[in-house]
Motif scaffolding. Structure first.
Motif, PDB file in Angstrom:
ATOM      1  N   VAL A 165       0.950  -1.024   0.207  1.00  0.00           N
ATOM      2  CA  VAL A 165       0.049  -0.029  -0.015  1.00  0.00           C
ATOM      3  C   VAL A 165       0.950   1.268  -0.056  1.00  0.00           C
ATOM      4  O   VAL A 165       0.373   2.364  -0.581  1.00  0.00           O
ATOM      5  N   SER A 166       2.068   1.313   0.393  1.00  0.00           N
ATOM      6  CA  SER A 166       3.055   2.264   0.480  1.00  0.00           C
ATOM      7  C   SER A 166       4.428   1.561   0.660  1.00  0.00           C
ATOM      8  O   SER A 166       4.682   1.617   2.321  1.00  0.00           O
ATOM      9  N   PRO A 167       5.071   1.177  -0.289  1.00  0.00           N
ATOM     10  CA  PRO A 167       6.382   0.351   0.072  1.00  0.00           C
ATOM     11  C   PRO A 167       7.340   0.920   1.188  1.00  0.00           C
ATOM     12  O   PRO A 167       7.845   0.255   1.738  1.00  0.00           O
ATOM     13  N   MET A 168       7.242   2.363   0.997  1.00  0.00           N
ATOM     14  CA  MET A 168       8.437   2.909   1.890  1.00  0.00           C
ATOM     15  C   MET A 168       8.153   2.554   3.481  1.00  0.00           C
ATOM     16  O   MET A 168       9.017   2.623   4.146  1.00  0.00           O
ATOM     17  N   PHE A 169       6.858   2.325   3.904  1.00  0.00           N
ATOM     18  CA  PHE A 169       6.694   1.729   5.196  1.00  0.00           C
ATOM     19  C   PHE A 169       6.645   0.300   5.683  1.00  0.00           C
ATOM     20  O   PHE A 169       6.244   0.002   6.522  1.00  0.00           O
ATOM     21  N   LYS A 170       7.393  -0.434   4.595  1.00  0.00           N
ATOM     22  CA  LYS A 170       7.462  -1.721   4.790  1.00  0.00           C
ATOM     23  C   LYS A 170       8.083  -2.072   6.176  1.00  0.00           C
ATOM     24  O   LYS A 170       8.217  -3.212   6.759  1.00  0.00           O
ATOM     25  N   GLY A 171       8.882  -1.102   6.639  1.00  0.00           N
ATOM     26  CA  GLY A 171       9.861  -1.420   7.866  1.00  0.00           C
ATOM     27  C   GLY A 171       8.864  -1.291   8.808  1.00  0.00           C
ATOM     28  O   GLY A 171       9.138  -2.090  10.179  1.00  0.00           O
ATOM     29  N   VAL A 172       7.553  -0.955   9.087  1.00  0.00           N
ATOM     30  CA  VAL A 172       6.665  -1.028  10.146  1.00  0.00           C
ATOM     31  C   VAL A 172       6.376  -2.584  10.026  1.00  0.00           C
ATOM     32  O   VAL A 172       6.279  -3.427  11.263  1.00  0.00           O
ATOM     33  N   GLY A 173       6.189  -3.451   8.931  1.00  0.00           N
ATOM     34  CA  GLY A 173       6.042  -4.768   9.245  1.00  0.00           C
ATOM     35  C   GLY A 173       7.020  -5.439   9.646  1.00  0.00           C
ATOM     36  O   GLY A 173       7.109  -6.229  10.571  1.00  0.00           O
ATOM     37  N   TYR A 174       8.350  -4.973   9.491  1.00  0.00           N
ATOM     38  CA  TYR A 174       9.622  -5.736  10.001  1.00  0.00           C
ATOM     39  C   TYR A 174       9.616  -5.401  11.595  1.00  0.00           C
ATOM     40  O   TYR A 174       9.962  -6.373  12.238  1.00  0.00           O
ATOM     41  N   GLY A 175       9.010  -3.991  11.990  1.00  0.00           N
ATOM     42  CA  GLY A 175       9.174  -3.748  13.161  1.00  0.00           C
ATOM     43  C   GLY A 175       8.265  -4.940  13.976  1.00  0.00           C
ATOM     44  O   GLY A 175       8.393  -5.306  15.053  1.00  0.00           O
ATOM     45  N   MET A 176       7.115  -5.053  13.339  1.00  0.00           N
ATOM     46  CA  MET A 176       6.114  -6.093  14.075  1.00  0.00           C
ATOM     47  C   MET A 176       6.554  -7.439  14.128  1.00  0.00           C
ATOM     48  O   MET A 176       6.454  -8.095  15.125  1.00  0.00           O
ATOM     49  N   MET A 177       7.489  -7.905  13.173  1.00  0.00           N
ATOM     50  CA  MET A 177       8.094  -8.970  13.047  1.00  0.00           C
ATOM     51  C   MET A 177       9.213  -9.220  14.300  1.00  0.00           C
ATOM     52  O   MET A 177       9.040 -10.320  15.013  1.00  0.00           O
ATOM     53  N   VAL A 178       9.847  -8.060  14.657  1.00  0.00           N
ATOM     54  CA  VAL A 178      10.714  -8.325  15.792  1.00  0.00           C
ATOM     55  C   VAL A 178       9.967  -8.303  16.865  1.00  0.00           C
ATOM     56  O   VAL A 178      10.372  -9.014  17.992  1.00  0.00           O
ATOM     57  N   VAL A 179       9.039  -7.228  17.047  1.00  0.00           N
ATOM     58  CA  VAL A 179       8.210  -7.394  18.474  1.00  0.00           C
ATOM     59  C   VAL A 179       7.586  -8.714  18.485  1.00  0.00           C
ATOM     60  O   VAL A 179       7.810  -9.348  19.723  1.00  0.00           O
ATOM     61  N   SER A 180       6.840  -9.560  17.703  1.00  0.00           N
ATOM     62  CA  SER A 180       6.535 -10.687  17.562  1.00  0.00           C
ATOM     63  C   SER A 180       7.542 -11.701  18.019  1.00  0.00           C
ATOM     64  O   SER A 180       7.000 -12.648  18.793  1.00  0.00           O
ATOM     65  N   THR A 181       8.850 -11.373  17.535  1.00  0.00           N
ATOM     66  CA  THR A 181       9.670 -12.564  18.046  1.00  0.00           C
ATOM     67  C   THR A 181      10.208 -12.499  19.617  1.00  0.00           C
ATOM     68  O   THR A 181      10.381 -13.418  20.023  1.00  0.00           O
ATOM     69  N   TYR A 182      10.379 -11.172  19.802  1.00  0.00           N
ATOM     70  CA  TYR A 182      10.716 -11.048  21.427  1.00  0.00           C
ATOM     71  C   TYR A 182       9.596 -11.684  22.191  1.00  0.00           C
ATOM     72  O   TYR A 182       9.800 -12.379  23.435  1.00  0.00           O
ATOM     73  N   ILE A 183       8.323 -11.306  21.996  1.00  0.00           N
ATOM     74  CA  ILE A 183       7.083 -11.593  22.592  1.00  0.00           C
ATOM     75  C   ILE A 183       7.152 -13.175  22.681  1.00  0.00           C
ATOM     76  O   ILE A 183       7.099 -13.968  23.660  1.00  0.00           O
ATOM     77  N   GLY A 184       7.225 -13.743  21.339  1.00  0.00           N
ATOM     78  CA  GLY A 184       7.148 -15.228  21.216  1.00  0.00           C
ATOM     79  C   GLY A 184       8.270 -16.238  22.216  1.00  0.00           C
ATOM     80  O   GLY A 184       7.987 -17.036  22.511  1.00  0.00           O
ATOM     81  N   ILE A 185       9.380 -15.259  22.058  1.00  0.00           N
ATOM     82  CA  ILE A 185      10.541 -16.149  22.789  1.00  0.00           C
ATOM     83  C   ILE A 185      10.172 -16.079  24.604  1.00  0.00           C
ATOM     84  O   ILE A 185      10.215 -17.144  25.249  1.00  0.00           O
ATOM     85  N   TYR A 186       9.826 -14.901  25.116  1.00  0.00           N
ATOM     86  CA  TYR A 186       9.480 -15.091  26.533  1.00  0.00           C
ATOM     87  C   TYR A 186       8.145 -15.332  26.998  1.00  0.00           C
ATOM     88  O   TYR A 186       7.969 -16.099  27.949  1.00  0.00           O
ATOM     89  N   TYR A 187       7.282 -15.427  25.943  1.00  0.00           N
ATOM     90  CA  TYR A 187       5.907 -15.657  26.438  1.00  0.00           C
ATOM     91  C   TYR A 187       5.866 -17.131  26.681  1.00  0.00           C
ATOM     92  O   TYR A 187       5.157 -17.821  27.370  1.00  0.00           O
ATOM     93  N   ASN A 188       6.759 -17.860  25.828  1.00  0.00           N
ATOM     94  CA  ASN A 188       6.524 -19.381  25.915  1.00  0.00           C
ATOM     95  C   ASN A 188       7.289 -19.895  27.152  1.00  0.00           C
ATOM     96  O   ASN A 188       6.917 -21.059  27.516  1.00  0.00           O
ATOM     97  N   VAL A 189       8.263 -19.035  27.521  1.00  0.00           N
ATOM     98  CA  VAL A 189       8.920 -19.410  28.820  1.00  0.00           C
ATOM     99  C   VAL A 189       7.731 -19.427  30.038  1.00  0.00           C
ATOM    100  O   VAL A 189       7.677 -20.159  30.874  1.00  0.00           O
ATOM    101  N   VAL A 190       6.784 -18.339  29.684  1.00  0.00           N
ATOM    102  CA  VAL A 190       5.838 -18.238  31.054  1.00  0.00           C
ATOM    103  C   VAL A 190       5.043 -19.471  31.051  1.00  0.00           C
ATOM    104  O   VAL A 190       4.456 -20.129  31.924  1.00  0.00           O
ATOM    105  N   ILE A 191       4.658 -20.038  29.622  1.00  0.00           N
ATOM    106  CA  ILE A 191       3.848 -21.023  29.468  1.00  0.00           C
ATOM    107  C   ILE A 191       4.372 -22.115  30.087  1.00  0.00           C
ATOM    108  O   ILE A 191       3.834 -23.082  30.640  1.00  0.00           O
ATOM    109  N   CYS A 192       5.866 -22.425  29.945  1.00  0.00           N
ATOM    110  CA  CYS A 192       6.597 -23.577  30.322  1.00  0.00           C
ATOM    111  C   CYS A 192       6.567 -23.616  31.629  1.00  0.00           C
ATOM    112  O   CYS A 192       6.376 -24.739  32.421  1.00  0.00           O
ATOM    113  N   ILE A 193       6.679 -22.449  32.418  1.00  0.00           N
ATOM    114  CA  ILE A 193       6.637 -22.491  34.178  1.00  0.00           C
ATOM    115  C   ILE A 193       5.080 -22.878  34.511  1.00  0.00           C
ATOM    116  O   ILE A 193       5.099 -23.524  35.470  1.00  0.00           O
TER     117      ILE A 193
END
Length: 626
Positions: free
Chosen positions: A101-129
């Motif tokens: 929709v506006s290719p210059m802002f694709k970095g927003v999508g990469y930012g979302m991926m980085v955030v989801s990566t961080y949350i996914g790492i520690y969220y599953n540790v809480v689930i494991c506890i």
């Protein structure tokens, strides 16, 4: 026959014409709409609804907190939720692909991926506890009931020793509960510093492996498999909440706890902090700017009524938070009554509530292992619902970005690779200093960076792509434009509230601490780097895109970098009508004119000019394809 005609109209066809295909064979779709709603509810309703909202509510004026909370839900939560769902559904792409929709802002999508990566790492540790506590609860006596274990200290006093513990609560003498010592001394074997990792806690490592295997198996066929699992994972927590609620309100002192939770302190409404907490809780609770909402909606059928879904899911999420407060405070009220102390002495939030305060209260109940098993099973299911979407967000973004047949056929291996990487990156969080790192990631990796990402997304869609174009896209998809209220919120109110949350977050910032432990400066610096790592994707990609764009001047390059990609629009050719219709060359047109014996083409041309009915039953006209 009437059903078939109705189905045809919903898909953009007319009576007498073969129904248009509304399914993406290449990417796949939800089996039905209930799967999408349940998945989204499971994604939005997470651990924070149980261990954060009730504490925020009682700390910020009880029932009075509900007023700013629901105001923020109406003016910020639901509009942002609807925007992300409609964004993903219209393009049928993940958090990277939608930025055609506006290719210059694709970095927003990469930012979302980085955030989801961080949350996914520690969220599953809480689930494991939670898995660990679930397994150890399968015993006659819960291991944190008494102070007679090898890991207990002389300061330990059990709540079952009523006389001693009441005296200690009302004096300045130090007292630790057996549940707290079990958590710190046995489960975590907590080290004295975040830099002192110590050994890997093998029981937690094993449970982390179990939780990642469960997540992978549920996502092994993408939304086709996870869509079936959510029938259980998204609904059973409500069964458990209801069981715990019924058990809780029958206890002596439960009403006192509930009144403490709900009694309004109207003077607090005038405090900016209360409004800031309400806005932040709505924003973070709904999962905005994580990329998960865009991803889940991308598997919807094109004409699905995501406007209706966004209201249903948002209200369900907030109602669950309020309901969980009754469950938590009825039990805490019972414990406070048993000890003869004020509820503020026993109330807590975060891991302290889930793994210390509430388990301790459960030891007072008859058949306490049963209630403990139910409680931790509920936490596991709440966590898994969110974790499914976090992993699917990353996998979908990777597969959509590569986009060829080879990787689509091997999507299961991509899921496996992401799961294995998540497991390995979570191993340091199972060490003796793991809880320090977990809280550091929770406080910094997914805090103000989400606010920045969401704000830029609003600006990019409403002001760079253009609000009129986006409203037309929604009308083309749903059969009606977004209501005037949402148009105003998207353009003015929601971005203003997001900016308020950002300012509030900066003003209210306090360096992180865990109980009496204060984090060193170098650890806080790592926290800020994690927060910046997602935001920095936006300017880096924008600069890269501008440099790669055509143009003699910087202004021309900027215009070309923000210009809508030719690939933007509905994914299926059947839905690319009007301004998204493929331009036909003169030779193609003459070819069509001399081929009158092809009935399918003739009918499709006639259908393109016919009214199309949206999922709410209202008709709108479509331009001819030619």
């Amino acid at each position: 026959m009437a059903d078939k005609c109705s189905e045809g109209l919903l898909n953009g066809a007319v009576p007498g014409e073969q129904s248009k295909q509304d399914k993406s064979v290449k990417r796949g779709n939800w089996g039905n709409q209930i799967e999408f709603v349940l998945t989204s509810v499971g994604y939005a309703v997470g651990l924070g609804n149980v261990w954060r909202f009730p504490y925020l509510c009682y700390r910020n004026g009880g029932g009075a907190f509900m007023f700013p909370y629901f105001i923020m839900l109406v003016f910020c939560g639901i509009p942002l939720f609807f925007m992300e769902l409609s964004f993903g559904q219209f393009a049928s792409q993940g958090c990277l692909g939608v930025w055609r929709v506006s290719p210059m802002f694709k970095g927003v999508g990469y930012g979302m991926m980085v955030v989801s990566t961080y949350i996914g790492i520690y969220y599953n540790v809480v689930i494991c506890i939670a898995f660990y506590y679930f397994f150890v609860s399968m015993t006659r006596v819960l291991p944190w009931t008494y102070c007679s274990n090898s890991w207990n200290t002389p300061d330990c006093v059990s709540v079952l020793d009523r006389n001693n513990v009441t005296h200690l609560f009302n004096s300045t003498q130090k007292r630790t509960s057996p549940s707290e010592e079990y958590w710190r001394m046995y489960v975590l074997k907590l080290s004295d510093d975040i830099g002192n990792l110590g050994e890997v806690r093998l029981p937690l490592l094993g449970c982390l492996g179990v939780s990642w295997v469960v997540v992978f198996l549920c996502l092994i066929k993408g939304v086709k498999s996870s869509g079936k699992v959510v029938y259980f994972t998204a609904t059973f927590p409500y069964v458990v909440l209801t069981i715990l609620f019924v058990r809780g309100i029958t206890l002596e002192g439960a009403l006192t706890g509930i009144m403490y939770y709900l009694t309004p302190q109207w003077d607090k409404i005038l405090e900016a902090k209360v409004w800031g907490d309400a806005a932040s809780q709505i924003f973070y609770s709904l999962g905005c700017a994580w990329g998960g909402l865009i991803t889940m909606a991308s598997y919807n059928k094109f004409h699905n009524n995501c406007y209706r879904d966004s209201i249903i899911i948002s209200i369900t999420n907030c109602a669950t938070s309020v309901y969980a407060g009754f469950v938590i405070f009825s039990i805490l009220g019972f414990m406070a009554n048993h000890l003869g102390v004020d509820i503020s002495k026993v109330a807590d939030h975060g891991p302290g509530l889930a793994f210390v305060a509430y388990p301790e209260a459960l030891t007072l109940l008859p058949i306490s292992p049963l209630w403990s098993i139910l409680f931790f099973f509920m936490l596991i299911l709440l966590g898994l619902g969110t974790q499914f979407c976090l992993l699917e967000t990353l996998v979908t973004a990777i597969v959509d970005e590569v986009g060829n047949e080879w990787i689509i056929r091997r999507k299961t291996f991509v899921t496996l690779g992401v799961a294995v990487a998540g497991f390995l990156l979570g191993v340091p969080l199972t060490t003796q200093a793991g809880i320090y790192w977990l809280l550091l990631m929770d406080n910094y990796a997914a805090s103000f960076s989400l606010v920045v990402i969401s704000c830029i997304m609003c600006v990019a869609i409403m002001y760079i792509y253009g609000h009129r174009s986006y409203f037309k896209d929604i009308e083309m998809m749903l059969g009606f434009p977004p209501p005037l209220f949402f148009q105003i919120c998207w353009r003015f109110i929601s971005p203003a509230i997001i900016f308020f949350i950002l300012v509030f977050t900066v003003i209210q910032y306090r360096p992180i601490s865990y109980n009496d432990y204060v984090y060193p400066t170098w650890a806080i610096s790592i926290g800020f780097l994690m927060a910046l790592s997602s935001v920095i994707c936006i300017p880096i990609y924008a600069i890269y895109k501008v440099c790669r764009s055509e143009g003699d001047t910087l202004l021309q390059r900027l215009k070309n970098a923000t210009k809508v990609s030719k690939d933007w629009g509905p994914a299926l050719p059947e839905h690319r009508s009007g301004r998204y219709a493929p331009a036909l060359s003169p030779s193609t047109e003459s070819h069509l004119e001399v081929q009158p014996l092809q009935p399918e083409k003739g009918r499709s041309e006639g259908a393109a000019a016919s009214p199309v009915q949206g999922s709410n039953g209202s008709a709108h006209s479509q331009d001819s394809r030619l």
